[in-house]
Motif scaffolding. Sequence first.
Motif, PDB file in Angstrom:
ATOM      1  N   LEU A   1       0.832  -1.202   0.000  1.00  0.00           N
ATOM      2  CA  LEU A   1       0.000   0.000   0.000  1.00  0.00           C
ATOM      3  C   LEU A   1       0.866   1.251   0.000  1.00  0.00           C
ATOM      4  O   LEU A   1       0.575   2.224  -0.713  1.00  0.00           O
ATOM      5  CB  LEU A   1      -0.937  -0.016   1.211  1.00  0.00           C
ATOM      6  CG  LEU A   1      -2.121   0.921   1.195  1.00  0.00           C
ATOM      7  CD1 LEU A   1      -2.989   0.684  -0.026  1.00  0.00           C
ATOM      8  CD2 LEU A   1      -2.941   0.748   2.456  1.00  0.00           C
ATOM      9  N   SER A   2       1.942   1.228   0.754  1.00  0.00           N
ATOM     10  CA  SER A   2       2.879   2.350   0.774  1.00  0.00           C
ATOM     11  C   SER A   2       3.517   2.546  -0.604  1.00  0.00           C
ATOM     12  O   SER A   2       3.603   3.670  -1.105  1.00  0.00           O
ATOM     13  CB  SER A   2       3.957   2.105   1.827  1.00  0.00           C
ATOM     14  OG  SER A   2       4.919   3.114   1.797  1.00  0.00           O
ATOM     15  N   ASP A   3       3.945   1.451  -1.223  1.00  0.00           N
ATOM     16  CA  ASP A   3       4.513   1.530  -2.576  1.00  0.00           C
ATOM     17  C   ASP A   3       3.484   2.065  -3.568  1.00  0.00           C
ATOM     18  O   ASP A   3       3.813   2.855  -4.449  1.00  0.00           O
ATOM     19  CB  ASP A   3       5.003   0.153  -3.045  1.00  0.00           C
ATOM     20  CG  ASP A   3       6.201  -0.342  -2.252  1.00  0.00           C
ATOM     21  OD1 ASP A   3       6.862   0.491  -1.582  1.00  0.00           O
ATOM     22  OD2 ASP A   3       6.465  -1.566  -2.295  1.00  0.00           O
ATOM     23  N   LEU A   4       2.252   1.641  -3.385  1.00  0.00           N
ATOM     24  CA  LEU A   4       1.180   2.093  -4.264  1.00  0.00           C
ATOM     25  C   LEU A   4       0.974   3.599  -4.152  1.00  0.00           C
ATOM     26  O   LEU A   4       0.783   4.287  -5.163  1.00  0.00           O
ATOM     27  CB  LEU A   4      -0.105   1.347  -3.899  1.00  0.00           C
ATOM     28  CG  LEU A   4      -1.319   1.585  -4.757  1.00  0.00           C
ATOM     29  CD1 LEU A   4      -1.062   1.094  -6.175  1.00  0.00           C
ATOM     30  CD2 LEU A   4      -2.508   0.864  -4.167  1.00  0.00           C
ATOM     31  N   MET A   5       1.055   4.133  -2.949  1.00  0.00           N
ATOM     32  CA  MET A   5       0.907   5.581  -2.749  1.00  0.00           C
ATOM     33  C   MET A   5       2.053   6.345  -3.410  1.00  0.00           C
ATOM     34  O   MET A   5       1.855   7.397  -4.001  1.00  0.00           O
ATOM     35  CB  MET A   5       0.851   5.920  -1.251  1.00  0.00           C
ATOM     36  CG  MET A   5      -0.397   5.462  -0.564  1.00  0.00           C
ATOM     37  SD  MET A   5      -1.854   6.314  -1.174  1.00  0.00           S
ATOM     38  CE  MET A   5      -2.618   5.032  -2.122  1.00  0.00           C
TER      39      MET A   5
END
Length: 181
Positions: free
Chosen positions: A48-52
């Motif tokens: 999710l962090s990478d996606l952001m």
Amino acid sequence: MKHIYNIIIFIIIVIAILSITGCTTIEKKQAIIKPDELISRELFENQLSDLMHDYASLEKKNNTELEAIFNNVKEKFENDNNNINRIRYILLLTLPSQKFYDTNIALSLLKNWPETERQPSSFESFRNLLIMRLEEELRLKRMAKQLFHQLANEKLKSEMLQKKIEDIKDMEKSLIRRNMP
């Protein structure tokens, strides 16, 4: 008798103080988390962090690059409907000023999330935040559309009143010309 009464009150006060102190020092029970669940939660939060970060980098891309990315993500989502592919697809659907922008589809995908497995609380919070944002955006669009229609109606009424005023002025001028010798 009064002495016994004072001792009883003293004992009650001491018990109350000890119980209050004891209640504040009791440790909260932590939920037991299985190691596999902890690893999957951490993995998902990293994803999710990478996606952001990926989402933030999209603003540097031009429309053709964004469209190619969208088509790729859409294809991945259609082939593998996992959580990350779904979120990635939803976020791309919410990119403003794009021809693939569609808040209705994004909101539908968020609300109809498959309940196959329990999601981490951070993910559920993120999903709820997106739902609230998209619902608010749709509400504001409806309100703007209503205000635009009201403005158009008021403009039409104003033009009609202006025409009536001009007609009255023309009639007055006509009457004045008739009465002039």
